[in-house]
Scaffold this active site. Structure first.
Site, short mmCIF file in Angstrom:
data_model
loop_
_atom_site.label_atom_id
_atom_site.label_comp_id
_atom_site.label_asym_id
_atom_site.label_seq_id
_atom_site.Cartn_x
_atom_site.Cartn_y
_atom_site.Cartn_z
N TRP A 169 0.86 -1.18 0.00
CA TRP A 169 0.00 0.00 0.00
C TRP A 169 0.89 1.23 0.00
O TRP A 169 1.79 1.34 0.86
CB TRP A 169 -0.90 0.04 1.23
CG TRP A 169 -2.00 -0.99 1.27
CD1 TRP A 169 -2.19 -2.03 0.39
CD2 TRP A 169 -3.07 -1.08 2.22
NE1 TRP A 169 -3.30 -2.75 0.74
CE2 TRP A 169 -3.88 -2.19 1.85
CE3 TRP A 169 -3.44 -0.33 3.33
CZ2 TRP A 169 -5.01 -2.57 2.57
CZ3 TRP A 169 -4.58 -0.71 4.05
CH2 TRP A 169 -5.35 -1.82 3.66
N ILE A 171 1.11 5.64 -1.67
CA ILE A 171 0.39 6.73 -2.35
C ILE A 171 1.23 7.14 -3.54
O ILE A 171 2.41 7.46 -3.40
CB ILE A 171 0.13 7.93 -1.42
CG1 ILE A 171 -0.78 7.53 -0.27
CG2 ILE A 171 -0.47 9.08 -2.24
CD1 ILE A 171 -1.28 8.69 0.58
N GLN A 190 10.55 3.12 -5.36
CA GLN A 190 9.32 2.88 -4.59
C GLN A 190 8.84 1.44 -4.78
O GLN A 190 9.05 0.83 -5.84
CB GLN A 190 8.23 3.86 -5.04
CG GLN A 190 8.59 5.31 -4.80
CD GLN A 190 8.58 5.69 -3.32
OE1 GLN A 190 9.13 5.00 -2.47
NE2 GLN A 190 7.92 6.79 -3.01
N HIS A 191 8.12 0.96 -3.76
CA HIS A 191 7.69 -0.45 -3.82
C HIS A 191 6.72 -0.71 -4.97
O HIS A 191 6.74 -1.79 -5.59
CB HIS A 191 7.08 -0.87 -2.47
CG HIS A 191 8.11 -0.93 -1.39
ND1 HIS A 191 7.81 -0.78 -0.05
CD2 HIS A 191 9.45 -1.08 -1.44
CE1 HIS A 191 8.92 -0.87 0.66
NE2 HIS A 191 9.94 -1.04 -0.16
N GLU A 281 4.32 19.81 -7.52
CA GLU A 281 4.78 18.78 -6.60
C GLU A 281 5.21 19.30 -5.23
O GLU A 281 5.12 20.50 -4.93
CB GLU A 281 5.95 17.99 -7.24
CG GLU A 281 5.55 16.62 -7.77
CD GLU A 281 5.03 15.66 -6.70
OE1 GLU A 281 4.53 14.60 -7.07
OE2 GLU A 281 5.08 15.97 -5.51
C1 LIG Z 1 1.30 11.48 1.21
C2 LIG Z 1 1.75 11.50 -0.23
C3 LIG Z 1 2.83 10.67 -0.58
C4 LIG Z 1 3.29 10.65 -1.92
C5 LIG Z 1 2.63 11.42 -2.90
C6 LIG Z 1 1.54 12.28 -2.56
C7 LIG Z 1 1.10 12.30 -1.20
C8 LIG Z 1 -0.05 13.15 -0.74
C9 LIG Z 1 0.95 13.09 -3.74
C10 LIG Z 1 0.15 14.32 -3.39
C11 LIG Z 1 0.13 12.16 -4.61
C12 LIG Z 1 2.14 13.62 -4.53
C13 LIG Z 1 3.07 12.54 -5.05
O1 LIG Z 1 4.39 13.01 -5.07
N1 LIG Z 1 3.09 11.35 -4.22
C14 LIG Z 1 3.90 10.30 -4.61
C15 LIG Z 1 4.64 9.61 -3.63
N2 LIG Z 1 5.54 8.64 -3.95
C16 LIG Z 1 5.67 8.32 -5.27
O2 LIG Z 1 6.52 7.37 -5.59
N3 LIG Z 1 4.93 8.92 -6.27
C17 LIG Z 1 4.03 9.91 -5.98
O3 LIG Z 1 3.33 10.39 -6.89
N4 LIG Z 1 4.39 9.85 -2.29
C18 LIG Z 1 5.32 9.28 -1.27
C19 LIG Z 1 5.10 7.78 -1.03
O4 LIG Z 1 3.75 7.53 -0.75
C20 LIG Z 1 5.97 7.35 0.13
O5 LIG Z 1 7.32 7.49 -0.28
C21 LIG Z 1 5.70 5.91 0.55
O6 LIG Z 1 6.66 5.52 1.47
C22 LIG Z 1 5.73 4.95 -0.64
O7 LIG Z 1 5.33 3.67 -0.14
P1 LIG Z 1 6.33 2.41 -0.26
O8 LIG Z 1 6.80 2.35 -1.66
O9 LIG Z 1 7.43 2.71 0.73
O10 LIG Z 1 5.47 1.22 0.16
K LIG Z 2 4.09 2.46 2.26
MN LIG Z 3 5.91 -0.62 1.15
#
Ligand SMILES: Cc1cc2c3c(c1C)C(C)(C)C[C@@H](O)N3c1c(nc(O)[nH]c1=O)N2C[C@H](O)[C@H](O)[C@H](O)COP(=O)(O)O
Ligand SMILES: [K+]
Ligand SMILES: [Mn+2]
Length: 500
Positions: A169, A171, A190-191, A281
């Site tokens: 999970w 975002i 990213q995962h 961004e």
């Molecule tokens: C809270 C939040 C987190 C993220 C993003 C947003 C929010 C609100 C957007 C507004 C949509 C903007 C966008 O930049 N966005 C985003 C993102 N990571 C990405 O690879 N691509 C993205 O488009 N992250 C960060 C990731 O969610 C975290 O790095 C998370 O740790 C990933 O999960 P995992 O791979 O570690 O499981």
């Molecule tokens: K995560």
């Molecule tokens: Mn993860």
């Protein structure tokens, strides 16, 4: 069944914001074409109530209302983090430190797998095939430079590894492409990108689900760089001490939180790409030359709650009033960085990414008494920290680490910048890392002078040499530290008499 608590149910969360007087119910018609985002952006910047738009121009058949700034700072300066900590069931006066402690509280505990339930609120309405027309939904345009309407900015992207028992999970943003397709950023390391690469190897399109208006604590785990292979829903179960309730998707074998507001499901093509972005961004820039070709999401079904489902949105930008890309991404990466450093035996008390640095910097607070026992020095200590943080995914978004003492509150930027400005000697106290993976979204990387994907990282030592060995040999000149207790008590007692 009774409604679950706010951290487990998005609608209960919205009601909690309303009872905190931290929600603005906006019944006037608002245009999803820029107006909704402009109101939301200003709401972050003024730290006003969270706007809930009940009357979106073009909304129909219960799709949809829009909630902005769900992760912004609260409108009550007495409880600035109340809106954030409500996501995880903490009391209104909880601090950012409490929030980080809570998100780390399940480390080392066994995950609690979710339970599968027959149905739930997200199944009350279903659209398939020809009933689906994303271009007819009031998906918001969030910034005048955006390349499309970003319907996905606060939902949980759910994908499963093709062979391992790992459901990730996270975002990741996605914009409307046409009637039944979206295109979204899938970025290494990213995962979602690692799992997508596995599906590419398998030769099959990647099933996905995006759960919008999911349980707030699940949104936090989705935004947290938990270790590879950790199934976020199981970590959330351990955080809550009880399993999440998930329900099966209509068109694939993924499971989504049963109480989600809106679920978009289908497959991500492993061959077809389309132009994605530009997108305003997290660092406060939207580069007009952004020419990303990203994978296409083919939408096979949309299911959603009755009673006018709510689409949560994030409108990233300057952190003058932080938005979710600062309050969630920064804080949750800080949590994992603290965990990493403590697990490696370093005397780290806390880590935090100051909003004033657009969460590109992180302050690492060190217990100086424990530091003395290491009998180390700035060069050795800072290099060790840099090697750990800059070579792990949890450190990917951080380009400057500030190593500060326990006399500095990492959550107070005035403390952090005082120690950096006064104790970090230029040319001798900064340790550079040019051979580590960079965060390509940082403007001086994407549009800077050097290589785009590597380097540009530094550890700044904000401790004077003697602090590595002994008590600080200065008195800090502020009211708190510069005067004996009885003087301070006398001054506080007489303050109002002085008419100051
Ligand atoms: C809270 C939040 C987190 C993220 C993003 C947003 C929010 C609100 C957007 C507004 C949509 C903007 C966008 O930049 N966005 C985003 C993102 N990571 C990405 O690879 N691509 C993205 O488009 N992250 C960060 C990731 O969610 C975290 O790095 C998370 O740790 C990933 O999960 P995992 O791979 O570690 O499981
Ligand atoms: K995560
Ligand atoms: Mn993860």
């Amino acid at each position: 069944t009774s409604t679950p608590p706010p951290h487990l149910d998005f609608r209960a969360f919205v009601d909690a914001l309303r009872s905190d007087d931290d929600l603005a119910d906006i019944n006037a018609e608002v245009d999803p074409n820029l107006e909704v985002a402009a109101v939301t952006r200003r709401a972050y910047e003024l730290q006003s109530k969270a706007p809930l738009f009940h009357n979106i121009k073009g909304a129909h058949d219960g799709l949809f209302r829009i909630l902005g700034a769900s992760g912004g700072l609260s409108s009550d300066p007495q409880f600035p983090y109340r809106r954030l900590v409500r996501h995880v069931g903490l009391s209104p006066n909880a601090s950012l430190g409490d929030f980080i402690d809570k998100m780390l509280s399940a480390k080392g505990k066994p995950g609690i797998p979710p339970v599968h339930v027959e149905t739930g609120p997200c199944k009350e309405n279903k659209l398939f095939g020809n009933d689906i027309d994303l271009t007819k939904l009031p998906a918001p345009l969030l910034n005048k430079a955006d390349g499309g309407n970003y319907i996905q900015t606060m939902g949980i992207n759910i994908v499963q590894h093709p062979t391992k028992a790992w459901v990730n999970w996270s975002i990741a943003r996605a914009m409307v492409l046409d009637k039944t397709r979206m295109v979204g950023l899938i970025m290494k390391p990213q995962h979602i990108a690692r799992i997508y690469a596995q599906w590419m190897e398998s030769g099959k399109d990647m099933p996905f689900a995006i759960a919008l208006g999911a349980p707030p604590i699940a949104v936090m785990a989705s935004s947290m760089p938990l270790p590879e292979g950790v199934t976020e829903s199981e970590y959330v179960g351990a955080l809550c001490g009880e399993p999440l309730e998930l329900v099966k998707c209509e068109t694939n074998d993924l499971y989504v939180p049963a109480r989600s507001e809106i679920v978009i499901e289908g497959t991500v093509s492993i061959t077809e790409r389309a132009k994605e972005g530009p997108f305003g961004e997290m660092h406060g820039y939207s580069f007009l030359d952004e020419e990303l070709m990203e994978p296409i999401y083919n939408v096979a079904a949309i299911t959603y709650r009755s009673g006018n489902a709510i689409l949560p949105i994030s409108v990233p930008g300057r952190a003058t009033g932080p938005d979710e890309t600062h309050t969630l991404i920064g804080t949750l990466a800080s949590a994992e960085i603290r965990q990493l450093l403590q697990e490696n035996g370093l005397p780290v008390l806390n880590v935090f990414t100051p909003y004033e640095t657009q969460v590109i910097w992180a302050a690492v607070q060190v217990d100086r008494k424990k530091l003395w026992e290491l009998e180390t020095n700035a060069e050795e200590f800072c290099r060790k920290i840099g090697q750990l943080v800059f070579r792990r995914k949890c450190g990917m978004q951080i380009h400057r680490l500030l190593i500060v003492g326990d006399d500095i509150d990492p959550f107070n930027f005035k403390d952090v910048i005082w120690s950096y400005a006064s104790r970090c000697r230029p040319g001798m106290d900064e340790y550079h890392f040019e051979d580590v993976a960079a965060y390509p979204l940082v403007p001086y990387m994407s549009h800077g002078p050097g290589a785009k994907l590597t380097g540009g990282k530094v550890v700044a030592n904000c401790l004077l040499p003697h602090e590595y060995k002994q008590e600080q040999m200065w008195v800090t000149c502020d009211f708190e530290n510069g005067y004996p207790e009885e003087i301070k008590e006398r001054v506080l007692r007489r303050w109002s008499d002085f008419g100051l």
